[in-house]
Design a protein around this motif. Structure first.
Motif, PDB file in Angstrom:
ATOM      1  N   LYS A  57       0.781  -1.162  -0.022  1.00 37.00           N
ATOM      2  CA  LYS A  57      -0.075  -0.039  -0.127  1.00 37.00           C
ATOM      3  C   LYS A  57       0.828   1.433  -0.094  1.00 37.00           C
ATOM      4  CE  LYS A  57      -4.094  -1.737   0.116  1.00 37.00           C
ATOM      5  NZ  LYS A  57      -4.900  -2.372   1.594  1.00 37.00           N
TER       6      LYS A  57
ATOM      7  N   PRO B 126       4.392   3.608   1.033  1.00 36.27           N
ATOM      8  CA  PRO B 126       5.238   4.052   2.162  1.00 36.27           C
ATOM      9  C   PRO B 126       4.469   4.820   3.309  1.00 36.27           C
ATOM     10  CG  PRO B 126       5.710   5.461   0.502  1.00 36.27           C
ATOM     11  CD  PRO B 126       5.004   4.310  -0.323  1.00 36.27           C
TER      12      PRO B 126
ATOM     13  N   PHE C 220      12.475  10.324  -5.556  1.00 36.93           N
ATOM     14  CA  PHE C 220      11.615  11.064  -4.773  1.00 36.93           C
ATOM     15  C   PHE C 220      12.557  12.118  -4.119  1.00 36.93           C
ATOM     16  CE2 PHE C 220       9.140  10.346  -0.539  1.00 36.93           C
ATOM     17  CZ  PHE C 220       8.296  11.297  -1.062  1.00 36.93           C
TER      18      PHE C 220
ATOM     19  N   ASN D  38      10.333  17.252  -5.358  1.00 32.31           N
ATOM     20  CA  ASN D  38       9.895  16.267  -4.554  1.00 32.31           C
ATOM     21  C   ASN D  38      10.652  16.161  -3.153  1.00 32.31           C
ATOM     22  OD1 ASN D  38       8.116  15.161  -6.662  1.00 32.31           O
ATOM     23  ND2 ASN D  38       9.704  13.663  -7.146  1.00 32.31           N
TER      24      ASN D  38
ATOM     25  N   ILE E 214       6.583   0.088  -6.270  1.00 30.49           N
ATOM     26  CA  ILE E 214       5.411   0.892  -7.048  1.00 30.49           C
ATOM     27  C   ILE E 214       5.894   1.680  -7.933  1.00 30.49           C
ATOM     28  CG2 ILE E 214       3.521   2.362  -6.923  1.00 30.49           C
ATOM     29  CD1 ILE E 214       2.725   1.121  -4.201  1.00 30.49           C
ATOM     30  N   VAL E 215       5.361   1.744  -9.200  1.00 28.50           N
ATOM     31  CA  VAL E 215       5.916   2.890 -10.401  1.00 28.50           C
ATOM     32  C   VAL E 215       5.192   4.100 -10.187  1.00 28.50           C
ATOM     33  CG1 VAL E 215       6.481   3.275 -12.666  1.00 28.50           C
ATOM     34  CG2 VAL E 215       6.889   0.974 -11.737  1.00 28.50           C
ATOM     35  N   ARG E 216       5.717   5.138  -9.641  1.00 32.42           N
ATOM     36  CA  ARG E 216       4.748   6.401  -9.596  1.00 32.42           C
ATOM     37  C   ARG E 216       5.323   7.247 -10.788  1.00 32.42           C
ATOM     38  NH1 ARG E 216       2.663   5.667  -4.700  1.00 32.42           N
ATOM     39  NH2 ARG E 216       3.781   3.989  -3.581  1.00 32.42           N
ATOM     40  N   VAL E 217       4.232   7.613 -11.600  1.00 29.55           N
ATOM     41  CA  VAL E 217       4.351   8.529 -12.609  1.00 29.55           C
ATOM     42  C   VAL E 217       2.709   9.162 -12.683  1.00 29.55           C
ATOM     43  CG1 VAL E 217       4.648   8.995 -15.100  1.00 29.55           C
ATOM     44  CG2 VAL E 217       5.491   6.853 -13.863  1.00 29.55           C
ATOM     45  N   ALA E 218       2.624  10.184 -13.041  1.00 30.64           N
ATOM     46  CA  ALA E 218       1.390  11.089 -13.177  1.00 30.64           C
ATOM     47  C   ALA E 218       0.309  10.188 -13.686  1.00 30.64           C
ATOM     48  CB  ALA E 218       1.599  12.417 -14.034  1.00 30.64           C
ATOM     49  N   GLY E 219      -0.854  10.066 -13.155  1.00 25.79           N
ATOM     50  CA  GLY E 219      -1.770   9.588 -13.530  1.00 25.79           C
ATOM     51  C   GLY E 219      -1.603   7.951 -13.793  1.00 25.79           C
ATOM     52  N   TYR E 220      -0.879   7.315 -13.431  1.00 25.90           N
ATOM     53  CA  TYR E 220      -0.414   6.014 -13.835  1.00 25.90           C
ATOM     54  C   TYR E 220      -0.377   5.258 -12.662  1.00 25.90           C
ATOM     55  CZ  TYR E 220       2.632   2.270 -15.711  1.00 25.90           C
ATOM     56  OH  TYR E 220       2.880   0.913 -16.075  1.00 25.90           O
ATOM     57  N   SER E 221      -0.808   4.080 -12.896  1.00 26.11           N
ATOM     58  CA  SER E 221      -0.972   2.962 -11.930  1.00 26.11           C
ATOM     59  C   SER E 221      -0.280   1.633 -11.974  1.00 26.11           C
ATOM     60  CB  SER E 221      -2.419   2.803 -11.552  1.00 26.11           C
ATOM     61  OG  SER E 221      -2.857   1.489 -11.288  1.00 26.11           O
ATOM     62  N   ALA E 222       0.663   1.213 -11.570  1.00 27.18           N
ATOM     63  CA  ALA E 222       1.132  -0.129 -11.974  1.00 27.18           C
ATOM     64  C   ALA E 222       2.395  -0.219 -10.716  1.00 27.18           C
ATOM     65  CB  ALA E 222       1.831  -0.012 -13.205  1.00 27.18           C
TER      66      ALA E 222
ATOM     67  N   LEU F 194       5.242  -4.454 -15.039  1.00 26.12           N
ATOM     68  CA  LEU F 194       5.998  -3.798 -16.346  1.00 26.12           C
ATOM     69  C   LEU F 194       6.443  -4.880 -17.173  1.00 26.12           C
ATOM     70  CD1 LEU F 194       7.732  -0.908 -14.895  1.00 26.12           C
ATOM     71  CD2 LEU F 194       5.478  -0.711 -15.894  1.00 26.12           C
TER      72      LEU F 194
ATOM     73  N   ILE G 275      13.321   1.615 -16.366  1.00 30.45           N
ATOM     74  CA  ILE G 275      13.586   2.003 -15.084  1.00 30.45           C
ATOM     75  C   ILE G 275      14.870   1.866 -14.251  1.00 30.45           C
ATOM     76  CG2 ILE G 275      12.204   1.892 -12.882  1.00 30.45           C
ATOM     77  CD1 ILE G 275       9.779   1.475 -14.324  1.00 30.45           C
TER      78      ILE G 275
END
Lengths: 889, 340
Positions: A775, A777, A805, A810, A853-861, A866, A874
């Protein structure tokens, strides 16, 4: 970074132990541990110490110890490397490490032809063997083995297969009182003070002989330390004579500094730094096999820096440079350990903690320019030691936090971040040992300094009390603060009254002392030269690790070790007969109790021998309370806490959760099936395995399992605390173990949390099991916050963060993230940057890295979802980010 | 929209009654919607540390979409046979339509190299029976019906992080405005709890829906793909007229971050950028965010049994976002940043 620093840094020899396959989870092959073949074993210390002990046979131990140190400091090889401005060496050459045969030597003797063969030549081996033959029965180890009752010896010998890892390892971290005691008067001043106190000793004092011996020994040590520093001054002068230009200037400056400190109070920043190093080097390294440093360097050195700066003698860059010289010296220290110990000690680091930030005695921000300088030095030289601890609090200068984040971004895992408010509260509690009966068991006295002074007044007051009350109070005072009196009734009331009147119970003073806390060895807290905590004035000889997962396994198998069929745990009832979860939990606590009890008995035997045979007169002389009392720091007198390290708590909680939910709540699985599945290492039980993995896991902000962990921690702490060490103090559960967790996993079979046989356990006592926190950090921090640090002390949470980050915009968010962490009241958090290697491992073993978790704008994965080519992208990006940070630094 | 109509989506989510502010105030908690992910610690979807709720269903068909599982407004089976399948065959046993296709792995070195599976999406009725029995997680369901109450419970868990960092909740998707009741209820509930709200939208939604949610939105992340209506329709399936009208409508009424996904060969040339800049230059918004193209969603296409519409090798030139930024600035859009 200056040229000299750069050169010294480049030629630094890493003394850390190489641990093969250490960090790989799920590896079931034995872990191979080896000292770097470039590191030599130096026999000089062993020879000199043994020579001295041979001459002093029959004298009191404290004197023998002092004379050994004296002999060592006056005769050992000293050197100054080219360019060094902070000097002092520990073994005869920069690439070698000394040994301590007076403590233990069997493991070294056994491995001379084995693990350590490459590190010492034939002549050296012969010399050591001769020395060891003298010590074999005489040293602490030999005495302990001879004294231990048979049942405990078996326990220690079988340590690898039981829940306890019991290892001969004297921790013994003193926090020297440099700020209030050594620096204001210098060692010369201490010698004078000792002379005065010795003169005041009265022959009718029941401890007269002991005290006099201690004072004599302390004086010998102080004089030896002064002579040691003068040898360096001499050497530097000699070097200066044959040099010219800047080199000559530098040498002359070193000579001047060394002729001045630690004998006299330091006058400049340079002198103060050199004095810190001399005192630390002698007390914690040359004299003893110890770890820890525990100084709040920014606070300690500030007056010297400020004065120097005002006089125009120093600027910020020069201060950073001098700190870098010190860092290189500190990193030069290392330790040869028994092979198994190295694993726990994260490769033989000496846990030399330097703290920055925090608050002063009035609760105001204590950070200053030097706090930044400490971090800048760390960013520059990137030495693994010292470890930097940031005592973080709301009022801290935001620039310091920003610098700390910059340092974390270099990927060194530094600084470790401590929640100052929580830690101060805990130390206040320990320092006060709580006076009022309703809130605790102990009556104690908050301020050590006051005890001695008020002694006479107290006795006069007590004399007026009824006899029965009087006797009990007198007993309490004599035994204070170790066997302290349980408050309540007339005695409690009287004592409280006395305490308040005499200032014994001075909450304000207690608070001021608590605010002066700092992490000492590893990450356990200590109070600067005062009532001290983590073994600060004692040793932990038998370093004990309570493996909760193993305890859980023993519940399943009723105390029988499944590998060998031997009964090594408590013979608890068959879990198949349990009707409720509470019954199960009780059996679990009984297993813990059983292990703690055995460890504690061994511990007591060992500690007593240590107390008698291994006094530490130099470190004691550097501690005000010891000098005032006339007692060595190893003796009963100053408070200290004996601890039992724990590991596998997160896994054990998840095991309990699985049992609670599946067996007792849902009743979808029987205990029999669960045990059979674990015994079969899940083979043929894939469905059950999946079910177990679906039970809530720690680190996801799920109250169910987080609550179970909190509850079991509370109970375990109560069990541990109910055992008393040889001084009568309750043992403390210590949850900071940050290394060696994979060993704990190696010896355990499959467990109901879903672990397979031999798989590692979680890497910190509040770190989620790898790959099970899905879920993000924030949820991890939330989960951690549910375990009350006030009871369980010092839990460590490790977090891996993506270097992205810590970039640009950030960084502000990361600061906000840390500020939120502060509000949760957790104790301690440590950040490591996600490395490209870790991501590569995720490509190979996706099941272990479900949490990435890969954190990019508007992206979920999640990373593991991948496509392979993208994963490589990455990885490349992470590498690039990290190298950017590196090049900037 | 036919797919949506087939699902009865329109009927259940009529826009009627949305403008009424009071609504069923006490009832927001029980409003249900289709969600495919809730991601905590989102740091790129609005200010501060946020929780992004991804709603399922989208009226657009952007070929570069990085969340292909967000498009269909119904739950789907995500199949990752390649990595995770244990070849136990249970899914075949339970599938009522025999939609799981098994083929022998062709390996020269062994006789029995195991089996490969795939789902025949035409046969699959999405009964999810196979997901229930799969022991390894190779099959999973994407899209869950959740109530506002459940979601707010999860969102509340990170409240302290929002407060410290100025974060909050972001509704993303898919297109959150395609589930207007649910979105409204979520936003209204969040505002009732004093949580900062952001909506990440394609802008393709009826005006009354926008009007309805506007009082409860602190920030709109408004996606702009292309200025030309024809190219827009040809590429993503819908006209951009409604989108720009909506943007104009919102202008000045709330805070807006315009987000432009920079798609190679579609809108990353000078003309494309200038046209967008020209359209938005006079509007009132906080900043423009350039979202560099990435193809990280391509793996998910395979798991959904679809092929990635853009070629795998489409990669944005690293210098391109900076160039676009310069172009935007030159065209008068000063507040322009690249989100990475």
């Amino acid at each position: 970074m200056g040229v000299a620093v750069k050169q010294l840094n480049a030629s630094r020899i890493t003394k850390a132990v190489q641990i093969k396959d250490a960090e790989r989870p799920s590896v079931s092959m034995p872990v191979e541990v080896k000292l770097d073949p470039n590191v030599r074993i130096c026999t000089e210390r062993a020879e000199l110490v043994t020579e001295s002990y041979r001459m002093t046979e029959g004298e009191p131990w404290v004197i023998r110890r002092a004379k050994a140190l004296d002999h060592l400091l006056r005769n050992m090889t000293i050197y100054i490397l080219e360019g060094e401005q902070i000097v002092g060496n520990y073994a005869s050459t920069p690439d070698s490490l000394p040994t301590y045969p007076e403590i233990s030597c069997r493991w070294l003797d056994e491995e001379l032809e084995g693990a350590f063969r490459e590190n010492i030549d034939e002549a050296g081996r012969a010399r050591l063997r001769e020395i060891h033959s003298f010590w074999y029965e005489r040293n602490v180890e030999g005495r302990i083995l001879a004294t231990l009752p048979d049942d405990l010896r078996v326990f220690i010998e079988k340590s690898k297969s039981t829940a306890m890892f019991t290892i001969f390892w004297p921790l013994g971290c003193f926090t020297l009182d440099l700020r209030h005691w050594v620096f204001p008067r210098g060692l010369r001043g201490i010698v004078e003070e000792i002379g005065r106190l010795r003169g005041e000793l009265r022959a009718d004092d029941p401890e007269y002989g002991e005290k006099k011996d201690f004072y004599d020994a302390a004086e010998i040590c102080c004089e030896a330390a002064i002579a040691f520093a003068r040898r360096y001054a001499e050497l530097a002068r000699k070097k200066a004579a044959s040099a010219r230009g800047k080199v000559r200037e530098d040498c002359l400056r070193v000579a001047e500094v060394c002729s001045r400190v630690p004998e006299n109070p330091p006058r400049t920043f340079h002198e103060a730094l050199q004095a810190v190093f001399f005192c630390h080097l002698i007390s914690a390294q040359i004299d003893w096999y110890s770890v820890g440093l525990g100084q709040r360097l920014d606070q300690l050195l500030w007056p010297y820096y400020e004065a120097d700066k005002e006089a125009g003698n120093i600027d910020y860059d020069r201060a950073v440079e001098l700190l870098e010289f010190l860092w290189i010296k500190l990193d030069d220290l290392g330790q040869i350990n028994p092979v198994t110990t190295s694993i726990y000690q994260a490769g033989g680091t000496k846990f030399q903690n330097i703290s920055i930030g925090g608050v002063d005695e009035h609760g105001n921000d204590a950070s200053n320019e030097l706090s930044l300088a400490v971090l800048d030095a760390t960013i520059d030289v990137r030495t693994p030691q010292p470890s930097i601890c940031l005592l973080f609090h709301e009022k801290m200068d935001p620039r310091l936090l920003d610098k700390a984040i910059e340092c974390i971004a270099t990927g060194q895992g530094q600084p470790a971040i401590f929640n100052n408010d929580v830690c101060v509260k805990w130390h206040l509690d320990k320092a006060l040992e709580i006076l009022y009966p309703e809130s605790g068991v102990h009556i104690g006295v908050p301020c050590l300094g006051l005890v001695q002074k008020a002694d006479r007044v107290v006795r006069r007051m007590i004399a007026r009390l009824p006899r029965r009350v009087r006797q009990r109070i007198e007993l309490s005072i004599d035994e204070w603060p170790n066997a302290v009196y349980t408050g309540g009734g007339a005695v409690g009331d009287a004592l409280r009254k006395v305490a308040k009147k005499t200032g014994f119970w001075d909450a304000e003073k207690g608070m001021a002392i608590a605010r002066g806390w700092a992490p000492t060895a590893c990450v356990g807290g200590g109070l600067q030269g005062r009532v001290t905590i983590q073994g600060t004035l004692t040793s932990i000889l038998i370093f004990t690790v309570l493996d909760f997962v193993k305890c859980f396994e023993y519940v399943m198998y009723q105390g029988v070790e499944p590998e060998t069929g031997e009964l090594v745990g408590a013979p608890t009832p068959d879990p198949r007969t349990f009707k409720t979860y509470e019954e199960f939990l009780e059996a679990f606590m009984r297993q813990i109790e059983f292990q703690v009890d055995r460890a504690n008995r061994a511990y007591q035997v060992a500690e007593k021998i240590y107390e008698e045979q291994m006094p530490r007169p130099f470190a004691s002389a550097c501690t005000e309370t010891c000098v005032r009392r006339g007692r060595d720091g190893m003796r009963k007198g100053d408070a200290s806490i004996s601890e039992i390290f724990s590991m596998g708590s997160v896994n054990a909680a998840e095991c309990l959760a699985a049992v609670k939910r599946l067996v007792f709540e849902e009743k979808s699985v029987t205990m029999d099936e669960l045990i059979a599945a674990c015994a079969a290492n899940w083979e043929g039980y894939e469905d059950l395995h999946r079910k177990c993995l679906e039970v809530p896991k720690f680190g996801n902000d799920d109250d169910y399992v987080d609550g179970i962990l909190a509850e079991f921690y509370r109970k375990a702490q109560a069990v541990v605390h109910s055992h008393r060490d040889h001084w009568g103090n309750g043992l403390q559960l210590e949850s900071s173990l940050a290394a060696g967790y994979y060993v704990g996993g190696l010896v355990c079979g499959a467990t109901p949390d879903g672990r397979v046989k031999g798989e590692t356990v979680s890497d910190g006592q509040l770190s989620p099991m790898h790959g099970r926190d899905v879920k993000g950090p924030t949820a991890v921090l939330k989960s951690c916050s549910k375990v009350d640090p006030h009871k369980t002390w010092n839990q460590l949470c490790n977090q891996k963060i993506n270097p992205a980050f810590l970039k640009g915009e950030n960084r502000k968010l990361f600061a906000d993230y840390l500020r939120t962490w502060l509000k949760f009241g957790n104790w301690h958090v440590q950040f490591n940057c996600q490395s490209a290697e870790e991501l590569r491992d995720a490509v190979a073993h996706p099941e272990r890295h479900k949490d990435l978790i890969v954190r990019v704008a508007g992206y979920s994965a999640y990373f593991i979802d991948l496509a392979p080519g993208l994963q490589q992208d990455i990885i490349a990006r992470t590498e690039q980010d990290l190298s950017e940070f590196a090049s900037r630094a | 929209m036919t797919a949506l109509g087939k699902m009865g989506w329109r009927r259940n989510n009529s826009f009627k009654g949305l403008s009424g502010r009071s609504g069923r105030r006490g009832g927001d908690d029980v409003v249900e919607g289709l969600v495919f992910n809730i991601q905590k610690f989102s740091i790129h979807d609005g200010p501060g540390i946020r929780t992004t709720v991804f709603l399922k269903g989208c009226p657009l068909r952007c070929p570069w979409c990085s969340n292909p599982e967000s498009i269909n407004p119904f739950p789907e089976v995500l199949a990752k046979f390649e990595n995770l399948c244990l070849d136990c065959g249970r899914c075949n046993e339970v599938c009522p339509r025999e939609a799981i296709v098994v083929t022998k792995k062709d390996r020269a070195d062994v006789d029995d190299g195991g089996h490969m599976r795939s789902i025949d999406r035409d046969l699959c009725e999405r009964c999810m029976k196979c997901v229930e029995v799969c022991p390894s997680g190779a099959l999973s369901k994407v899209g869950e019906v959740r109530t506002v109450g459940e979601i707010m419970g999860l969102v509340e868990q990170d409240r302290l992080f929002y407060e410290t960092s100025g974060g909050g909740i972001t509704l993303s998707g898919g297109e959150p405005l395609l589930q207007p009741h649910f979105t409204l209820a979520l936003l209204r509930e969040a505002k009732r709890r004093s949580i900062h709200t952001a909506v990440d939208t394609s802008g393709h939604a009826p005006r009354e829906v926008l009007e309805g949610v506007l009082p409860y939105v602190d920030l709109v992340l408004f996606d702009i793909k292309h200025a030309d209506p024809v190219i827009h329709r040809d590429t993503v399936g819908v006209d951009n007229l409604l989108i720009f009208n909506n943007l104009e409508y919102l202008s000045g009424k709330t805070r807006i971050w315009i987000r432009v996904p920079l798609i190679p060969g579609f809108n990353d040339d000078k003309a494309g950028i200038c046209a967008i800049a020209e359209k938005i230059r006079r509007l009132c918004f906080d900043k423009l965010c350039i979202l560099p193209y990435h193809n990280w969603g391509s793996g998910k296409y395979a798991a959904l049994g679809r092929s990635y519409p853009l070629s795998e090798k489409d990669e944005t030139n690293p210098a391109c976002p900076c160039l676009a930024q310069a172009l935007f600035r030159a065209a008068g859009v000063q507040d322009c940043e690249i989100v990475r």
